[in-house]
Design a protein around this motif. Structure first.
Motif, PDB file in Angstrom:
ATOM      1  N   GLY A 128       0.805  -1.212   0.000  1.00  0.00           N
ATOM      2  CA  GLY A 128       0.000   0.000   0.000  1.00  0.00           C
ATOM      3  C   GLY A 128       0.837   1.261   0.000  1.00  0.00           C
ATOM      4  N   LEU A 129       0.195   2.358   0.401  1.00  0.00           N
ATOM      5  CA  LEU A 129       0.880   3.641   0.478  1.00  0.00           C
ATOM      6  C   LEU A 129       0.203   4.488   1.523  1.00  0.00           C
ATOM      7  CD1 LEU A 129      -0.194   6.070  -2.350  1.00  0.00           C
ATOM      8  CD2 LEU A 129      -1.336   3.892  -2.007  1.00  0.00           C
ATOM      9  N   ALA A 130       0.944   5.450   2.042  1.00  0.00           N
ATOM     10  CA  ALA A 130       0.392   6.394   3.007  1.00  0.00           C
ATOM     11  C   ALA A 130      -0.372   7.483   2.262  1.00  0.00           C
ATOM     12  CB  ALA A 130       1.503   7.005   3.845  1.00  0.00           C
ATOM     13  N   PHE A 131      -1.615   7.711   2.647  1.00  0.00           N
ATOM     14  CA  PHE A 131      -2.415   8.762   2.030  1.00  0.00           C
ATOM     15  C   PHE A 131      -2.200  10.119   2.683  1.00  0.00           C
ATOM     16  CE2 PHE A 131      -5.243   5.004   1.113  1.00  0.00           C
ATOM     17  CZ  PHE A 131      -4.893   4.925  -0.218  1.00  0.00           C
ATOM     18  N   SER A 132      -1.800  10.132   3.954  1.00  0.00           N
ATOM     19  CA  SER A 132      -1.487  11.419   4.580  1.00  0.00           C
ATOM     20  C   SER A 132      -0.404  12.103   3.756  1.00  0.00           C
ATOM     21  CB  SER A 132      -1.022  11.212   6.018  1.00  0.00           C
ATOM     22  OG  SER A 132      -2.071  10.698   6.818  1.00  0.00           O
ATOM     23  N   ASP A 133      -0.535  13.416   3.582  1.00  0.00           N
ATOM     24  CA  ASP A 133       0.329  14.103   2.620  1.00  0.00           C
ATOM     25  C   ASP A 133       0.649  15.502   3.131  1.00  0.00           C
ATOM     26  OD1 ASP A 133       1.676  14.871   0.334  1.00  0.00           O
ATOM     27  OD2 ASP A 133       0.094  14.269  -1.057  1.00  0.00           O
ATOM     28  N   ASP A 134       1.957  15.774   3.253  1.00  0.00           N
ATOM     29  CA  ASP A 134       2.347  17.145   3.613  1.00  0.00           C
ATOM     30  C   ASP A 134       2.586  18.009   2.378  1.00  0.00           C
ATOM     31  OD1 ASP A 134       4.775  16.243   2.623  1.00  0.00           O
ATOM     32  OD2 ASP A 134       5.821  16.332   4.551  1.00  0.00           O
TER      33      ASP A 134
END
Length: 521
Positions: free
Chosen positions: A339-345
């Motif tokens: 998967g991947l992290a959806f949180s995004d800076d």
């Protein structure tokens, strides 16, 4: 390519579960940001292997690596390629298609003579065809799309015959020969196969033969086809098989058809079908296909993995059963990230791998830049004419929280977006909130927070709530909640899913900062 293990293509549709959704209580392992993960960590996995809207999987075995992509429909950049070494843990690596060519349906990812190709059916309302892109490295760069001028078909399946020639098998039992470089057709479309037909008393959407995928094993070519329609009744879609000793036929239908089908609305996975065969790391065999999760059409069709075994009569059968329970992982693989992290800076671009514009204009990507924030140039008046940036949610329940700063002459907000006619969400301008529901504006209550605020959107199994905050510490529940279980294909068509999205309308630039995604229990 090996005669025995010829690469493997795509699939589409998911498996069944013997228990109703309320009783099944699946126990997914939680991974990145609490998202459900197929690998249970004890030598077993629980479907889906890639959750969320990942339909029509086309899979390529390339040595000890596996690559897979899916229908990306109206999202651009699109045709995101995923990588695995064990068939269970998958991570995205790149988006192969940058140029809009329409709504992208079931592709075909292959490798031939050292070069990678993706055959892509795409359609606008007034124009449709099948295209091809190619690359010498799976991570790109990928070529611009080349039009094969095949307006009447979808779902290409690539094959190399015993004559060494290349072919695309197409929807409806048709086929066309390709040139040796695979970049144009070499002759007319011809009808080569009449698919097996199901009994007339079965509840299906329609016959619709599609998704033909060819696997060569031993002395046989196997053609895996989807029939029954991809949505509609949960019992509609299915997997059928035919075989021939020659790429030119005749094709013999399997006496055990269909080899996969949802037979009851009580099963865990609906509309299962559209499969492709793939050889596992240790020589065992599997199918990938897609299915709707019982009660969650809004998540789209999710990618499922089903073990098969070859039988003494030269056919094969599915062994996974209802797929609502854990299964043994493929032998011999090496687990990797999933998967991947959806949180995004928003300090770097995740366009394509996570974010994609919905039905963009040719110049849409020029609206985006990154400056310790997602800076989005406003366009249009509302989500219906201001293409939002969306991503695919893999969970039944989740929250998305983001800081939004609007331009003086514009508005911006957060959505659950199906298409231009069906979405819901909350946006604001300098003086008022704007509520969106059913794809229309529902109200404009006063905005006390001015041009910048933080918004939290929660989708808890189709119950949607919003909270707003002027400072990220003090939160107020917004006085409108929504129920969105009907925001899906069987209501609107289009085959898509309900996706979290950000948009900006009017004039000027909106800034989005510190997006946080949380999967909920």
């Amino acid at each position: 390519m090996s005669k025995l293990t010829r690469r493997t293509a795509f699939g589409a549709l998911g498996a069944a579960a013997a228990l109703p959704a309320a009783a099944a209580a699946p126990t997914w392992r939680r991974g990145v940001e609490g998202q459900r993960t197929a690998d249970l960590g004890d030598g077993t996995f629980l479907n889906p292997i890639v959750a969320g809207d990942r339909p029509d999987p086309t899979i390529l075995k390339d040595g000890s690596d596996y690559y897979m992509t899916f229908s990306s429909f109206e999202a651009y950049p699109g045709v995101v390629i995923w990588h695995s070494r064990d068939l269970v843990n998958w991570a995205p690596i790149t988006a192969a298609l940058k140029t809009p060519i329409g709504s992208v349906w079931a592709c075909e990812l292959i490798r031939h003579n050292g070069r990678y190709y993706i055959y892509i059916p795409a359609r606008y309302p007034d124009r449709r065809s099948i295209y091809v892109i190619w690359a010498d490295d799976i991570r790109g760069p990928w070529s611009e799309p080349i039009d094969l001028k095949l307006p009447a078909h979808i779902d290409p399946g690539h094959a190399v015959g015993e004559d060494g020639k290349r072919y695309l098998f197409l929807s409806g039992g048709d086929r066309v020969r390709l040139t040796d470089d695979g970049l144009s057709t070499d002759g007319p479309v011809e009808h080569v196969y009449d698919p097996w037909r199901y009994p007339a008393d079965w509840d299906v959407e329609g016959f619709a033969p599609e998704g033909p995928k060819i696997t060569r094993r031993g002395d046989w070519f196997y053609q895996i086809t989807a029939v029954g329609g991809t949505a509609g009744p949960p019992t509609g879609h299915m997997v059928i098989v035919a075989r021939s000793r020659s790429i030119h036929g005749p094709w013999e239908n399997c006496p055990h058809n269909p080899v996969v089908r949802t037979v009851s609305r009580d099963e865990k996975w609906w509309s299962r079908g559209h499969a492709t065969l793939v050889e596992g790391p240790a020589g065992d065999w599997w199918m990938v296909y897609h299915g709707y999760e019982n009660g969650f059409w809004t998540l789209g069709r999710q990618c499922l993995l089903d073990p098969i075994e070859w039988t003494t009569d030269g056919w094969f059968r599915a062994k996974g059963g209802d797929l609502s329970k854990p299964l043994r992982k493929p032998r011999g693989g090496k687990p990797g990230p999933h998967g991947l992290a959806f949180s995004d800076d928003f300090t770097v671009s995740k366009l394509g791998v996570q974010w994609g514009f919905a039905d963009p204009a040719p110049d849409e990507l020029a609206r985006v830049r990154f400056d310790n924030a997602l800076v989005l140039t406003a366009r249009g008046t509302a989500p219906k004419d201001s293409p939002p940036l969306t991503f695919i949610a893999p969970d039944q329940a989740y929250e998305v929280e983001v800081d939004i700063e609007i331009p003086a002459d514009g508005s911006a907000g957060i959505l659950l977006f199906y298409d231009k006619q069906l979405y819901c969400g909350l946006s604001f301008n300098q003086t008022a909130f704007v509520t969106h529901q059913y794809g229309i504006e529902r109200g404009r209550p006063a905005n006390p927070n001015g041009r910048r605020m933080r918004i939290r959107m929660k989708n808890d199994r189709h119950i949607v709530t919003f909270h707003t905050s002027p400072d990220g510490r003090t939160w107020t529940k917004f006085d409108r909640q929504m129920e969105v279980s009907g925001y899906h294909h069987n209501v609107r068509g289009g085959f898509m899913a309900l996706r979290p999205a950000l948009f900006a309308a009017g004039r000027g630039e909106a800034r989005f900062r510190r997006l946080i995604y949380r999967a909920l229990p």
